[in-house]
Structures are given as structure tokens and as C-alpha cells.
Design a protein around this motif. Structure first.
Motif, PDB file in Angstrom:
ATOM      1  N   GLU A  99       0.845  -1.194   0.000  1.00 20.60           N
ATOM      2  CA  GLU A  99       0.000   0.000   0.000  1.00 20.60           C
ATOM      3  C   GLU A  99       0.880   1.244   0.000  1.00 20.60           C
ATOM      4  O   GLU A  99       1.868   1.308   0.739  1.00 20.60           O
ATOM      5  N   ARG A 100       0.518   2.209  -0.818  1.00 20.00           N
ATOM      6  CA  ARG A 100       1.269   3.466  -0.923  1.00 20.00           C
ATOM      7  C   ARG A 100       0.411   4.627  -0.436  1.00 20.00           C
ATOM      8  O   ARG A 100      -0.771   4.721  -0.763  1.00 20.00           O
ATOM      9  N   THR A 101       1.046   5.519   0.345  1.00 21.06           N
ATOM     10  CA  THR A 101       0.425   6.763   0.795  1.00 21.06           C
ATOM     11  C   THR A 101       1.369   7.904   0.440  1.00 21.06           C
ATOM     12  O   THR A 101       2.541   7.834   0.787  1.00 21.06           O
ATOM     13  N   PRO A 102       0.933   8.963  -0.225  1.00 25.72           N
ATOM     14  CA  PRO A 102      -0.381   9.129  -0.848  1.00 25.72           C
ATOM     15  C   PRO A 102      -0.545   8.170  -2.023  1.00 25.72           C
ATOM     16  O   PRO A 102       0.425   7.694  -2.611  1.00 25.72           O
ATOM     17  N   GLY A 103      -1.799   7.935  -2.345  1.00 24.94           N
ATOM     18  CA  GLY A 103      -2.122   6.991  -3.405  1.00 24.94           C
ATOM     19  C   GLY A 103      -2.060   7.608  -4.789  1.00 24.94           C
ATOM     20  O   GLY A 103      -1.523   8.700  -4.990  1.00 24.94           O
ATOM     21  N   GLN A 127      -5.866   9.894  -4.568  1.00 24.03           N
ATOM     22  CA  GLN A 127      -6.369   9.028  -3.497  1.00 24.03           C
ATOM     23  C   GLN A 127      -5.479   9.157  -2.262  1.00 24.03           C
ATOM     24  O   GLN A 127      -4.279   9.401  -2.366  1.00 24.03           O
ATOM     25  N   VAL A 128      -6.052   8.979  -1.087  1.00 26.63           N
ATOM     26  CA  VAL A 128      -5.280   9.029   0.146  1.00 26.63           C
ATOM     27  C   VAL A 128      -4.289   7.872   0.176  1.00 26.63           C
ATOM     28  O   VAL A 128      -3.112   8.043   0.505  1.00 26.63           O
ATOM     29  N   LYS A 129      -4.758   6.656  -0.171  1.00 20.75           N
ATOM     30  CA  LYS A 129      -3.934   5.448  -0.200  1.00 20.75           C
ATOM     31  C   LYS A 129      -4.316   4.644  -1.429  1.00 20.75           C
ATOM     32  O   LYS A 129      -5.454   4.698  -1.887  1.00 20.75           O
ATOM     33  N   SER A 130      -3.360   3.871  -1.933  1.00 20.78           N
ATOM     34  CA  SER A 130      -3.636   2.962  -3.054  1.00 20.78           C
ATOM     35  C   SER A 130      -2.780   1.713  -2.889  1.00 20.78           C
ATOM     36  O   SER A 130      -1.665   1.769  -2.356  1.00 20.78           O
ATOM     37  N   PHE A 170       6.745   9.286  -0.126  1.00 21.48           N
ATOM     38  CA  PHE A 170       5.746   8.219  -0.111  1.00 21.48           C
ATOM     39  C   PHE A 170       6.034   7.285   1.055  1.00 21.48           C
ATOM     40  O   PHE A 170       7.184   7.040   1.399  1.00 21.48           O
ATOM     41  N   ASP A 171       4.979   6.782   1.655  1.00 18.95           N
ATOM     42  CA  ASP A 171       5.079   5.743   2.674  1.00 18.95           C
ATOM     43  C   ASP A 171       4.534   4.463   2.074  1.00 18.95           C
ATOM     44  O   ASP A 171       3.546   4.489   1.316  1.00 18.95           O
ATOM     45  N   TYR A 172       5.158   3.345   2.416  1.00 24.46           N
ATOM     46  CA  TYR A 172       4.734   2.041   1.920  1.00 24.46           C
ATOM     47  C   TYR A 172       4.503   1.108   3.092  1.00 24.46           C
ATOM     48  O   TYR A 172       5.237   1.144   4.074  1.00 24.46           O
TER      49      TYR A 172
END
Length: 113
Positions: free
Chosen positions: A34-38, A42-45, A89-91
């Protein structure tokens, strides 16, 4: 515990990971990432996977990795668009277990970076 290392370039992030406990599980299906931001605001994707348990996605579409887990110990986020450059990005990498019809996240083994 999942070990993760990232490698970046201007247009992609390569994630390399290891989960030694996976070798001892007969129900291990792969990883959801999952990646943030998406994507596309999108907020997450979920990072996409083009191949599911029944073969490729129809019409060159993608499956989200939480329903078609990534069955490798590395994956890349190649959707770093020009507008995304310079963004952090956060994963979250989650092992998926169960059956192809019912992939289930193993919440206690999530790695975040």
C-alpha cells in the motif's frame, strides 16, 4: 518480521524485502503493498499487479496487490509521475495468507517505511 530496503530514482521506487517466516507457511500467497499518498489524488492505493491467480488482468488492466498478491521479494512503484517528483511516499508491505479465493492480510507482520 519483514525486512525492507528501498531504492529511489526520479521515476520509480524499488522495494526489496524478505520475510523468512514465509518459508514455513504453506498458505503464504505473496505480498500486498500500500502506498500513501495513493494514485490520482487518493489518500492510499494498493500497488498494482498485472497477474492474478487466474492469469493476466483483462484488457491490460491491473489488479490491486491486496487481491492479487505480489509473488516476488521485490517490486517497484513505477507510477511516480512528473507531478509526484519530490513527494515523500510511505509504503506498507503485508504478507497475504489463505487461499487465492480468500487472501487474508497477516496484520501482525506488516512492515512500514
Amino acid at each position: 518480521m519483514i525486512q525492507v530496503k528501498s531504492y529511489t530514482s526520479p521515476t520509480l521506487v524499488l522495494l526489496a524485502f524478505n520475510w523468512e517466516a514465509g518459508a514455513h507457511r504453506k498458505d503464504f500467497l505473496g505480498f500486498a503493498i500500500e502506498r500513501t499518498p495513493g494514485f490520482d489524488g487518493q489518500v492510499k492505493s494498493w500497488l498494482p499487479n498485472r497477474i492474478g491467480f487466474e492469469g493476466p488482468a483483462p484488457e491490460n488492466q491491473d489488479f490491486p496487490s491486496n487481491t492479487a498478491p505480489i509473488q516476488k521479494f521485490y517490486w517497484w512503484d513505477a507510477r511516480i509521475d512528473t507531478k509526484d517528483r519530490g513527494t515523500s511516499f510511505d509504503y506498507r508491505i503485508t504478507p497475504m495468507v489463505g487461499t487465492p479465493a480468500n487472501p487474508t492480510p497477516l496484520a501482525g507482520e506488516v512492515a512500514a517505511m
